[in-house]
Every structure is written in C-alpha cells, then in structure tokens.
Design a protein around this motif. Structure first.
Motif, short mmCIF file in Angstrom:
data_model
loop_
_atom_site.label_atom_id
_atom_site.label_comp_id
_atom_site.label_asym_id
_atom_site.label_seq_id
_atom_site.Cartn_x
_atom_site.Cartn_y
_atom_site.Cartn_z
N ILE A 111 -0.56 -0.61 3.03
CA ILE A 111 -0.82 0.36 1.96
C ILE A 111 -2.17 1.03 2.14
CG2 ILE A 111 -1.25 0.59 -0.53
CD1 ILE A 111 0.79 -1.74 -0.91
N GLU A 112 -3.19 0.25 2.45
CA GLU A 112 -4.54 0.81 2.60
C GLU A 112 -4.63 1.75 3.80
OE1 GLU A 112 -6.88 -2.72 2.75
OE2 GLU A 112 -6.47 -3.23 0.65
N THR A 113 -3.97 1.39 4.89
CA THR A 113 -3.95 2.27 6.07
C THR A 113 -3.27 3.59 5.73
OG1 THR A 113 -3.92 0.39 7.58
CG2 THR A 113 -3.16 2.50 8.45
N ALA A 114 -2.15 3.50 5.02
CA ALA A 114 -1.44 4.71 4.62
C ALA A 114 -2.27 5.55 3.67
CB ALA A 114 -0.10 4.33 3.96
N ALA A 115 -2.97 4.89 2.74
CA ALA A 115 -3.79 5.62 1.77
C ALA A 115 -4.91 6.38 2.47
CB ALA A 115 -4.37 4.65 0.75
N VAL A 116 -5.54 5.75 3.45
CA VAL A 116 -6.61 6.42 4.19
C VAL A 116 -6.07 7.69 4.85
CG1 VAL A 116 -8.07 6.24 6.24
CG2 VAL A 116 -8.06 4.40 4.55
N ARG A 117 -4.90 7.59 5.48
CA ARG A 117 -4.32 8.75 6.15
C ARG A 117 -3.99 9.86 5.16
NH1 ARG A 117 -0.29 5.05 9.79
NH2 ARG A 117 -1.80 4.51 11.45
N GLY A 156 -6.86 15.02 0.70
CA GLY A 156 -7.94 14.89 -0.27
C GLY A 156 -7.47 14.01 -1.42
N PHE A 157 -8.41 13.38 -2.10
CA PHE A 157 -8.05 12.43 -3.15
C PHE A 157 -7.27 13.11 -4.27
CE2 PHE A 157 -8.83 10.35 -7.21
CZ PHE A 157 -8.43 9.05 -6.92
N ILE A 179 0.48 8.38 -5.51
CA ILE A 179 1.06 7.11 -5.09
C ILE A 179 2.35 7.37 -4.31
CG2 ILE A 179 2.21 5.03 -5.91
CD1 ILE A 179 -0.79 4.78 -6.00
N ARG A 180 3.12 8.38 -4.70
CA ARG A 180 4.35 8.70 -3.99
C ARG A 180 4.06 9.09 -2.55
NH1 ARG A 180 6.80 13.34 -2.88
NH2 ARG A 180 5.47 14.52 -4.31
N HIS A 181 3.02 9.91 -2.35
CA HIS A 181 2.64 10.29 -0.98
C HIS A 181 2.28 9.06 -0.15
CE1 HIS A 181 1.35 14.36 -2.85
NE2 HIS A 181 2.55 14.49 -2.30
N ILE A 182 1.51 8.15 -0.77
CA ILE A 182 1.08 6.95 -0.06
C ILE A 182 2.28 6.06 0.25
CG2 ILE A 182 -0.32 4.84 -0.25
CD1 ILE A 182 -2.22 6.56 -2.07
N ALA A 183 3.22 5.95 -0.70
CA ALA A 183 4.42 5.14 -0.48
C ALA A 183 5.24 5.70 0.67
CB ALA A 183 5.25 5.08 -1.75
N GLU A 184 5.36 7.01 0.73
CA GLU A 184 6.12 7.63 1.82
C GLU A 184 5.44 7.38 3.17
OE1 GLU A 184 6.30 11.70 0.66
OE2 GLU A 184 7.93 11.38 -0.80
N GLU A 185 4.12 7.48 3.20
CA GLU A 185 3.39 7.24 4.44
C GLU A 185 3.53 5.79 4.88
OE1 GLU A 185 1.03 8.18 7.70
OE2 GLU A 185 1.72 9.61 6.18
N ALA A 186 3.55 4.88 3.92
CA ALA A 186 3.63 3.45 4.22
C ALA A 186 5.07 2.96 4.42
CB ALA A 186 2.99 2.64 3.10
N HIS A 187 6.05 3.83 4.13
CA HIS A 187 7.47 3.45 4.20
C HIS A 187 7.77 2.30 3.25
CE1 HIS A 187 7.87 6.13 7.63
NE2 HIS A 187 6.89 5.49 8.24
N SER A 205 -3.26 1.93 -9.64
CA SER A 205 -3.35 3.38 -9.57
C SER A 205 -3.97 3.78 -8.23
CB SER A 205 -4.23 3.92 -10.70
OG SER A 205 -5.56 3.41 -10.56
N LYS A 206 -3.95 5.07 -7.94
CA LYS A 206 -4.61 5.52 -6.70
C LYS A 206 -6.12 5.34 -6.82
CE LYS A 206 -5.16 10.50 -7.63
NZ LYS A 206 -4.92 11.86 -7.12
N GLU A 207 -6.64 5.40 -8.06
CA GLU A 207 -8.08 5.16 -8.26
C GLU A 207 -8.44 3.71 -7.88
OE1 GLU A 207 -7.04 8.72 -10.55
OE2 GLU A 207 -6.14 6.72 -10.44
N ALA A 208 -7.58 2.76 -8.26
CA ALA A 208 -7.83 1.36 -7.93
C ALA A 208 -7.76 1.15 -6.42
CB ALA A 208 -6.81 0.47 -8.62
#
Length: 201
Positions: A18-24, A30-31, A36-44, A56-59
């Motif tokens: 999750i963290e790797t996907a969030a960084v990407r 940009g923040f 969260i949906r974008h991050i979930a898609e990136e992380a599969h 949350s994305k803030e957390a």
C-alpha cells in the motif's frame, strides 16, 4: 492454520504494498488529486483492504512522513560521527544515488516529500518537513565545515554549500525517471565536485 507470526507478516507485506503504491500515486498526481481508490488500483487491492490499514489518505501520508523522519534521523546520526568527512560525504552520496538507481521507489518518495514541502499539503506538512530535515541539514553543514578545516573541501559558507548540495540531489531525483544516466557510477564524483577540493588516492 495460520500462526500469529504469519498473519503479522502478511499484514506487514500488505502495508508495504500500500505504501509503495501511495508513493507512486502521490508522486504522479499530487496529494490533493489522489484518492484511496487510485492507491487501491495501483496496489491491485480493494479500497476496503486499504481502509483496514489506514483510516484515510491523510493517515497514509502521515505514515510516509514518519518514515521520512526516521530515515533522516538515522542519516543525521551517521553524518555526525567522527569518521573522515570526505568518506562520510562520499558514502552518503553514493547511497542516495544507488537507491535511486535501484528503482525501488526512492525517487518517487523524494518527489512526494518535495511536493509536500512546496505545496504544504496536507496542511502543516511544510513545518513537519522543516523539523525533520533540520537535524540532517545541520549535521551535513557541520561535516562540510570539518572537511574544510581538514583542507579537503572547497571554500565557502558551509550552510550555502549544504543547501546547494541538497538542491543538486533534489534535482537528480526529479530528473531520474527521464534521465537515469544521472545516477550511474560516475555521478558520485560529479556531484562531489561541488564540495571536494581535491581527490585522494
């Protein structure tokens, strides 16, 4: 039957994904424009999987900032040692460029932190980053001063040289995706020309 240790390992692996996907995602969008949906898609993963680990994305961003704080604190401690300034600076630079070249997310992570600093999103990020970066910056400036006293480093204001050095690393990280040659084996010597007055055998 899964053991507690096995379950903990699975949780750690999922959080790392999750963290790797969030960084990407944060680096790309940009923040503010990320979700969260974008991050979930990136992380599969499902969005529910993300929310089981982060409220949350803030957390999630807070966790990334905490990791940055830990990394910079460790780097500042290493630079504050009594070892030879020339070797300390060389190893710090080599390690930074090697991490970028490895392609495991360090360049994107660096960009995310820069975005947070420049845009102050989420609110308060700029001050948090100031606080975490200050010990590293001071440790490096003190190291430059020691190198100058030893006659190995270029003359000039250590604070200014430190600022220009880190600006150079920031620029290299920003350009890495389009110019990966900037982190090849010759890059360490090129970057250090800003600081090192003479090379030693």
């Amino acid at each position: 039957m899964r053991t507690a240790a096995h379950n903990e390992a699975l949780r750690d692996a999922t959080r790392e994904t999750i963290e790797t996907a969030a960084v990407r995602v944060f680096a790309r969008r940009g923040f503010a424009a990320s979700s969260i949906r974008h991050i979930a898609e990136e992380a599969h993963l499902s969005t529910g999987s993300i929310y089981r680990h982060y409220a949350s994305k803030e957390a999630l961003f807070d966790e990334l900032l905490d990791q940055a704080t830990t990394g910079q604190r460790e780097a500042a401690h290493a630079l504050a040692s009594d070892a030879d300034p020339h070797q300390l600076v060389r190893e710090f630079t080599r390690s930074f460029l090697s991490d970028l070249r490895r392609g495991s997310g360090e360049a994107e992570f660096f960009l995310v932190m820069n975005q947070g600093f420049l845009t102050d999103t989420p609110a308060g990020t700029r001050e948090r980053l100031h606080t975490t970066q200050r010990p590293l910056w001071h440790a490096f400036s003190a190291l430059v001063r020691r190198g100058q006293e030893a006659g190995d480093f270029a003359g000039g204001d250590p604070d200014q040289l430190t600022t220009l050095y880190f600006a150079t690393l920031s620029g290299v990280a920003g350009m890495h995706s389009t110019m990966p040659a900037a982190t090849d084996d010759t890059a360490v010597d090129i970057v250090l020309r800003l600081l090192i007055r003479k090379e030693r055998a």
